[in-house]
Design an enzyme around this catalytic site. Sequence first.
Site, PDB file in Angstrom:
ATOM      1  N   ASP A  26       0.864  -1.178   0.000  1.00  0.00           N
ATOM      2  CA  ASP A  26       0.000   0.000   0.000  1.00  0.00           C
ATOM      3  C   ASP A  26       0.904   1.232   0.000  1.00  0.00           C
ATOM      4  OD1 ASP A  26      -2.268   1.851   0.579  1.00  0.00           O
ATOM      5  OD2 ASP A  26      -3.308   0.020   1.152  1.00  0.00           O
ATOM      6  N   ASP A  33       3.685   2.036  -4.722  1.00  0.00           N
ATOM      7  CA  ASP A  33       2.889   2.926  -5.569  1.00  0.00           C
ATOM      8  C   ASP A  33       2.626   2.154  -6.858  1.00  0.00           C
ATOM      9  OD1 ASP A  33       1.868   4.772  -7.334  1.00  0.00           O
ATOM     10  OD2 ASP A  33       3.564   6.157  -7.215  1.00  0.00           O
ATOM     11  N   VAL A  34       1.401   1.680  -7.034  1.00  0.00           N
ATOM     12  CA  VAL A  34       1.119   0.777  -8.151  1.00  0.00           C
ATOM     13  C   VAL A  34       1.288   1.436  -9.510  1.00  0.00           C
ATOM     14  CG1 VAL A  34      -0.418  -0.693  -6.801  1.00  0.00           C
ATOM     15  CG2 VAL A  34      -1.376   1.250  -8.074  1.00  0.00           C
ATOM     16  N   THR A  94     -16.808  -0.380   3.578  1.00  0.00           N
ATOM     17  CA  THR A  94     -15.394  -0.397   3.935  1.00  0.00           C
ATOM     18  C   THR A  94     -15.085   0.747   4.897  1.00  0.00           C
ATOM     19  OG1 THR A  94     -14.773   1.069   2.122  1.00  0.00           O
ATOM     20  CG2 THR A  94     -14.817  -1.309   1.653  1.00  0.00           C
ATOM     21  N   TYR A 104     -13.614   6.302 -13.129  1.00  0.00           N
ATOM     22  CA  TYR A 104     -13.682   5.038 -12.393  1.00  0.00           C
ATOM     23  C   TYR A 104     -14.336   3.963 -13.250  1.00  0.00           C
ATOM     24  CZ  TYR A 104     -14.747   1.723  -8.656  1.00  0.00           C
ATOM     25  OH  TYR A 104     -14.838   0.590  -7.886  1.00  0.00           O
ATOM     26  N   LYS A 112     -12.366   0.579 -14.631  1.00  0.00           N
ATOM     27  CA  LYS A 112     -12.765  -0.771 -14.244  1.00  0.00           C
ATOM     28  C   LYS A 112     -13.196  -1.595 -15.455  1.00  0.00           C
ATOM     29  CE  LYS A 112     -11.915  -0.411  -9.867  1.00  0.00           C
ATOM     30  NZ  LYS A 112     -10.830  -1.193  -9.248  1.00  0.00           N
TER      31      LYS A 112
END
Length: 255
Positions: free
Chosen positions: A37, A63-64, A193, A158, A162
């Site tokens: 993360d 950091d993806v 969440t 978003y 996706k």
Amino acid sequence: MARLDGKVAIITGAASGMGLAGAQLFAREGASVVLTDVVTEALERETAALAESGAQATSSVLDVASPDSWQSAVSEAVTRFGRIDVLVNNAGIHIPKGILEAELDDWNKVLAVNTTGVWLGMKHVIPQMQEQGGGSIVNVSSIAGIVGGLSDAGGAAYSASKGAVRSLTKHAAQWFAKDGIRVNSIHPGAVFTGLAAAAGLTKETMAGQFGSAIPLPPHVGDPEDIGYGMVYLASDESKYVTGEELVIDGGWTTH
């Protein structure tokens, strides 16, 4: 024998929410887990809690959207555990702006994390899996990649990101099946969440918001509901499953 005995997994976005639930379930099922993360304090705290419970768990700040960060995380995982059997691309962000409201920076930021991050994860992990003779990749998409409306919570980028993950998953499943690498996507619906709680929502208020769209009570999921899907797709129970979409949405997309 636990369902993931002997497997080594990297999970992104694992400091909270669905990623953390997945990491906890993976550890419970016998996997060695690398939690990653960018939220370092929570990442270290949750990794320490897993390790204290007896799990084989370590953390890596990732950091993806950064190739260098991925290279470092993969190298650390292999150095620590010797292999990578499972990659869960879970990290994601959301900016609730539609096509007319979003700015280019908003669009690029969401696509960098949600889509480029998934591509980079596969790009850096697949060679290791090829060398080992196989593996399982689980890409967390969304029902926003399947249907429109409330499913994307007003986020055009978003929704696009996706949908891209959905298609990219099928592309990878086709090209790397010969290497014994399975690639599947999970499509969550409404899930309660920590981010939802931080926004002042409760499960009850979320259920009220989505109840007309989601037929199955309690009309909102828990992070563990998605985590169990991750476990299934990571395990040998799904050894003949690739390129598929596991929808976990309480029936939202049955409309």
